[in-house]
Scaffold this active site. Structure first.
Site, PDB file in Angstrom:
ATOM      1  N   SER A  15       0.872  -1.173   0.000  1.00 46.47           N
ATOM      2  CA  SER A  15       0.000   0.000   0.000  1.00 46.47           C
ATOM      3  C   SER A  15       0.909   1.223   0.000  1.00 46.47           C
ATOM      4  CB  SER A  15      -0.888  -0.027   1.241  1.00 46.47           C
ATOM      5  OG  SER A  15      -1.798   1.038   1.189  1.00 46.47           O
ATOM      6  N   GLU A  16       0.773   2.072  -1.005  1.00 45.36           N
ATOM      7  CA  GLU A  16       1.830   3.064  -1.249  1.00 45.36           C
ATOM      8  C   GLU A  16       1.926   4.164  -0.198  1.00 45.36           C
ATOM      9  OE1 GLU A  16      -0.613   2.317  -3.407  1.00 45.36           O
ATOM     10  OE2 GLU A  16      -1.436   4.087  -4.398  1.00 45.36           O
ATOM     11  N   ASN A  17       0.936   4.264   0.702  1.00 48.39           N
ATOM     12  CA  ASN A  17       1.098   5.236   1.786  1.00 48.39           C
ATOM     13  C   ASN A  17       2.184   4.797   2.768  1.00 48.39           C
ATOM     14  OD1 ASN A  17      -0.924   3.220   2.174  1.00 48.39           O
ATOM     15  ND2 ASN A  17      -1.621   4.248   4.015  1.00 48.39           N
TER      16      ASN A  17
END
Lengths: 243, 218
Positions: free
Chosen positions: B46-48
């Protein structure tokens, strides 16, 4: 040198001026330094350029500063969840500079590390590349992006000691560590304030050198933007079930 | 007939391999996580700033500090790690993520992708899409074959690009296309959805494409 201030207003005293650039940590409503944002709102400072991945939602997070029209320009990667934002943008009252999310993160990291520019493949061949230097390395096209710094960075951490060493919690880390390095002055709000040596030095994410001022926010309210749950009876499937 | 959203996701899941690190976009791509084969180790990114996440939490166990890139509450699993967004995109741009599955508005026969803005409308921003398509080893697009009567598989994208020459595979409700983006070998139709015909695909596709031998003979 005393880094801990009694409240958010005191922690920002003397740091705010019209037209300044502020970096604000957070992704969506997660890990947002909302108590410091409230103090910025109450200060009335205006014409701000704000660097933040998103711009909160209506009335929450940076959305608070849109309601009071204190923001002149946003540097963000995604601002889709905010009606006030759309209204002010379409009325020409608010500027937006979109950066790809990774480019934004790396610009801040570079700025904090004294790196004025770097090359990335992200955005090559798109309108993001317009007006930027391009170079070919090893057969691929790269575009040059500038490091980014701010007059002030505000960050939210889960725990901090009085020396300014910070630890974040889960995905509330997001942009906070880079922003802590890229502000001429960085002010951190921490949920838990402890004494030096109370945090295992191996676990510190942001060393105190980056943090000039701190404030303890034990009662900060946390918001959820998309509350997604599964039923207790359902077998644990993947993440795709929307309830 | 044609594939449903779930069937498109199920077909996309066939691109997963044991040990893969995978980023799933919002919408149909998110459904792919429901079709990870038993016994296959796949870590979702998840790119966060999270690698390895589990299903949505039980009601009452939501944690505001634990969200995915769609800002949805998710859960931790034993393999989970957390990191900053800069580290997250270093992972993406450095080519350490094996597969990105995402949606699109348009894909061109040369692998160009458009999925982030429509000029003249309120623009929301590209988020991490430009980084993902530029940096991830394999990029798979899952989308409806056409939008109403407008084709989405084009000779050239008419919308602003998210990435130039970045797409490896397109899965639509009608079939599967591969794109030889590296050598400029063009687009090929390699699978038909049940009930879809070569004629139907031809009528709904503006892009030029080869028809794989097995399909042409059928």
């Amino acid at each position: 040198m005393q880094k801990v201030y009694p409240d958010t207003r005191a922690a920002l005293a003397g740091l705010l001026k019209d037209g300044m650039t502020i970096m604000a940590g957070g992704f969506g409503l997660c890990g947002v330094p909302e108590q410091l944002i409230l103090a910025i709102r109450d200060s009335g400072v205006k014409n701000l350029t704000v660097v933040s991945n998103n711009c909160g939602i209506d009335g929450v997070g940076l959305g608070l500063l849109l309601d009071t029209r204190q923001i002149k320009k946003m540097i963000s990667s995604y601002v889709g969840e905010n009606k006030t934002f759309a209204q002010q943008y379409l009325a020409g009252e608010l500027e937006i500079e979109f950066n790809p999310q990774g480019t934004l993160a790396e610009r801040i990291r570079a700025g904090g590390a004294g790196i004025p520019a770097f090359f990335t493949r992200t955005g090559a061949g798109t309108q993001i590349a317009n007006g930027k230097d391009e170079r070919e390395f090893d057969g691929n096209r790269y575009i040059m992006e500038r490091g980014l710094v701010a007059d002030l960075s505000i960050v939210h951490a889960w725990m901090g000691d009085t020396e300014g060493n910070l630890v974040y919690r889960k995905t509330a880390r997001n942009f906070n560590p880079m922003m802590a390095t890229a502000g001429k002055v960085t002010v951190a709000e921490v949920e838990h304030l402890v004494q030096p040596a109370d945090i295992n030095p191996d676990h510190i994410v942001t060393p105190g050198v980056y943090v000039k001022r701190m404030v303890h926010v034990p009662n900060a309210v946390k918001h959820i933007e998309q509350r997604t749950v599964r039923k207790r009876t359902a077998a644990p499937a993947g993440t795709g079930e929307e309830v | 007939m044609a594939w449903t959203r779930e069937q498109m996701a199920e077909r996309a899941a066939k691109e997963l391999r044991d040990g893969f690190y995978v980023n799933l976009g919002i919408g149909i791509p998110t459904l792919v996580s429901n079709y990870i084969p038993q016994g296959m180790s796949v870590q979702l990114q998840s790119e966060n700033g999270m690698l390895g996440f589990g299903p949505f939490p039980y009601e009452g166990e939501e944690d505001p500090d634990l969200i995915n890139a769609g800002k949805q509450t998710v859960t931790e699993i034993p393999t989970t790690s957390y990191f900053s967004s800069a580290d997250s995109f270093a992972m993406i741009r450095g080519g350490h993520i094996d597969l990105s599955i995402l949606g699109a508005m348009q894909v061109a026969e040369n692998g160009d992708l458009a999925n982030w803005m429509i000029p003249g409308k309120m623009v929301k921003g590209m988020g991490g899409a430009m980084d993902l398509v530029a940096g991830v080893k394999k990029v798979v697009v899952v989308m409806e074959h056409s939008a109403k009567s407008e084709p989405k598989l084009l000779k050239r994208c008419t919308l602003p690009l998210t990435g130039a020459g970045v797409v490896d595979m397109v899965i639509t409700d009608l079939g599967v296309f591969t794109i030889d983006k590296k050598r400029g070998g063009g687009m090929s139709l390699v699978e038909l959805a049940p009930g879809a015909t070569l004629e139907e695909i031809r009528s709904k596709t503006q892009a030029s494409y080869y028809v794989g031998n097995a399909l042409a003979a059928a």
